[in-house]
Scaffold this active site. Structure first.
Site, mmCIF file in Angstrom:
data_model
loop_
_atom_site.group_PDB
_atom_site.id
_atom_site.type_symbol
_atom_site.label_atom_id
_atom_site.label_comp_id
_atom_site.label_asym_id
_atom_site.label_seq_id
_atom_site.Cartn_x
_atom_site.Cartn_y
_atom_site.Cartn_z
ATOM 1 N N GLY A 11 48.684 44.520 54.895
ATOM 2 C CA GLY A 11 49.321 43.219 55.069
ATOM 3 C C GLY A 11 50.535 43.325 55.981
ATOM 4 N N ARG A 25 61.186 53.287 71.450
ATOM 5 C CA ARG A 25 62.379 53.554 72.260
ATOM 6 C C ARG A 25 63.077 54.850 71.849
ATOM 7 N NH1 ARG A 25 65.060 47.605 73.714
ATOM 8 N NH2 ARG A 25 63.338 47.001 75.091
ATOM 9 N N ARG A 72 42.070 45.349 57.859
ATOM 10 C CA ARG A 72 41.551 46.179 56.789
ATOM 11 C C ARG A 72 40.453 47.069 57.378
ATOM 12 N NH1 ARG A 72 45.497 45.370 53.029
ATOM 13 N NH2 ARG A 72 45.889 43.135 52.750
ATOM 14 N N ASP A 103 50.979 51.039 50.203
ATOM 15 C CA ASP A 103 50.382 52.192 49.541
ATOM 16 C C ASP A 103 48.986 52.511 50.047
ATOM 17 O OD1 ASP A 103 49.269 49.937 48.421
ATOM 18 O OD2 ASP A 103 49.375 50.642 46.360
ATOM 19 N N GLY A 104 48.198 51.488 50.363
ATOM 20 C CA GLY A 104 46.870 51.732 50.909
ATOM 21 C C GLY A 104 46.932 52.432 52.255
ATOM 22 N N SER A 105 47.871 52.007 53.086
ATOM 23 C CA SER A 105 48.060 52.637 54.392
ATOM 24 C C SER A 105 48.520 54.078 54.234
ATOM 25 C CB SER A 105 49.101 51.849 55.200
ATOM 26 O OG SER A 105 48.727 50.498 55.309
ATOM 27 N N THR A 125 55.953 46.497 53.617
ATOM 28 C CA THR A 125 55.247 45.579 52.714
ATOM 29 C C THR A 125 56.256 44.669 52.036
ATOM 30 O OG1 THR A 125 54.008 45.421 50.628
ATOM 31 C CG2 THR A 125 55.256 47.445 50.987
ATOM 32 N N ASP A 127 55.895 43.360 49.226
ATOM 33 C CA ASP A 127 55.767 43.464 47.773
ATOM 34 C C ASP A 127 56.839 44.334 47.119
ATOM 35 O OD1 ASP A 127 53.485 41.920 48.037
ATOM 36 O OD2 ASP A 127 52.146 43.652 48.088
ATOM 37 N N ASP A 129 56.654 47.429 46.339
ATOM 38 C CA ASP A 129 55.965 48.105 45.241
ATOM 39 C C ASP A 129 55.795 49.602 45.446
ATOM 40 O OD1 ASP A 129 54.192 47.898 47.334
ATOM 41 O OD2 ASP A 129 52.513 47.151 46.130
ATOM 42 N N ARG A 171 51.439 41.008 44.491
ATOM 43 C CA ARG A 171 50.337 41.721 43.830
ATOM 44 C C ARG A 171 50.708 42.025 42.377
ATOM 45 N NH1 ARG A 171 47.914 46.565 47.165
ATOM 46 N NH2 ARG A 171 50.046 47.323 46.984
ATOM 47 N N ARG A 211 69.346 19.743 26.292
ATOM 48 C CA ARG A 211 70.717 20.015 26.743
ATOM 49 C C ARG A 211 71.087 19.226 27.984
ATOM 50 N NH1 ARG A 211 69.111 25.423 26.192
ATOM 51 N NH2 ARG A 211 69.356 25.738 28.443
ATOM 52 N N GLU A 222 52.173 36.376 41.279
ATOM 53 C CA GLU A 222 50.735 36.145 41.411
ATOM 54 C C GLU A 222 49.894 37.084 40.548
ATOM 55 O OE1 GLU A 222 49.450 36.824 45.412
ATOM 56 O OE2 GLU A 222 50.286 38.844 45.531
#
Length: 319
Positions: A11, A25, A72, A103-105, A125, A127, A129, A171, A211, A222
């Protein structure tokens, strides 16, 4: 180390372009030839590689997304696909590869390193995470995007005296929800790490109305469930009009914050230095304000945990 390459995978996250710019650079300044890989691991396998110059990364530091594109790649999960990737790197004479992603990467980088490729990972990312680093590239920008949306939703929610359930990304990590709930003054945050009790939530909302609260804002990660379903249940139990808002991919876009631009620049430079030093199978990150690097196996084995202090603070401040 004479020629390195950089790719973005998984992502997209605001700040990826700033990281690419830094790698290119800084690498050129150190006497390296820097190649760009389009469309992540899929592009690597297909040989979508080109030389990058200082001009290649002009006018991109403020842009969201990634100029290298991302995709992906199921083929990278196969032994044949991984061998193709290594062969392509050898054909182009690339000595080291910098991967910007989650993490997938990083798992792809982990595998390539075991096949003899010098790899360094940058945490890109929204996330947040990845447990080894305090913060990932893109998280701060995504958080501010959510906060801006919350501020607008509160205005209309107060006018109608509604309950607003706002679903955010992340996630299975609740950091975007948790941090935005504190910054946005939410009455309740619901995250995967903690779950929730529907009756307790409705009780909190009803007590708030007694109140004199004009609105109730619930931030839902999510990974817990759907905002529309929750809003419907809350309205059925409390009798208070409830509306759901799913922010979706708006959280991935937009100009990266100054924090993300600086973080990405520092991490990109450190990644290049590590390759020059002959290191491989490392990931870079930020901990307690300092830029650090760690073995990729160790980094991926660490479990992401919720910040208990912030979670308790969110609960206390919501009353």
């Amino acid at each position: 180390m004479k020629k390195i390459a950089v790719l973005t995978s998984g992502g997209d996250a605001p700040g990826m372009n700033a990281a690419i710019r830094a790698v290119v650079r800084y690498g050129i300044d150190k006497g390296l030839k820097v190649m760009g890989v389009r469309r992540g691991y899929a592009g690597l396998i297909n040989g979508e590689i080109f030389e990058m110059t200082r001009h290649s990364v002009s006018d991109i530091i403020h842009r969201g997304g990634t100029i290298l594109k991302t995709a992906r790649c199921e083929e990278m999960k196969t032994e044949e696909g991984r061998k193709k990737a290594v062969n392509v790197l050898n054909v182009f004479g690339i000595d080291g590869l910098i991967i910007i992603g989650g993490d997938g990467s990083f798992k792809g980088a982990q595998v390539l390193s075991k096949l003899g490729v010098a790899t360094i990972g940058l945490p890109g990312t929204i996330d947040n995470d990845l447990a080894y680093t305090d913060v990932t590239i893109g998280f701060d920008t995504a958080l501010n995007t959510v906060l801006d949306a919350i501020n607008k939703i509160r205005d209309t929610s107060s006018s109608h005296e509604r309950v607003s359930v706002v679903e955010v990304m992340g996630r299975n990590c609740g950091d975007i929800a948790l941090y935005s709930s504190i910054a946005g003054g939410a009455e309740k945050v619901i995250i995967p790490e903690k779950g929730y009790d529907l009756n307790d939530l409705c009780k909190t909302i009803l007590e708030g109305k007694r109140r004199g609260k004009l609105h109730n804002l619930v931030i839902l990660a999510e990974g817990v469930g759907g905002a529309k379903e929750l809003a419907s249940k809350v309205e059925e139990i409390t009798g208070i009009e409830s509306r759901a808002t799913v922010l979706g991919h708006i959280q991935r876009g937009g100009h990266p914050s100054s924090f993300d631009r600086i973080l990405a620049s520092r991490l990109g430079a450190r990644a290049v230095d590590l390759l020059i030093e002959g290191k491989s199978s490392r990931v870079v990150g930020r901990r307690d304000g300092a830029i650090i690097d760690m073995d990729i196996d160790e980094a991926l084995s660490m479990k992401s945990e919720v910040n208990e202090e912030l979670y308790e603070l969110s609960r206390i401040l919501s009353y």
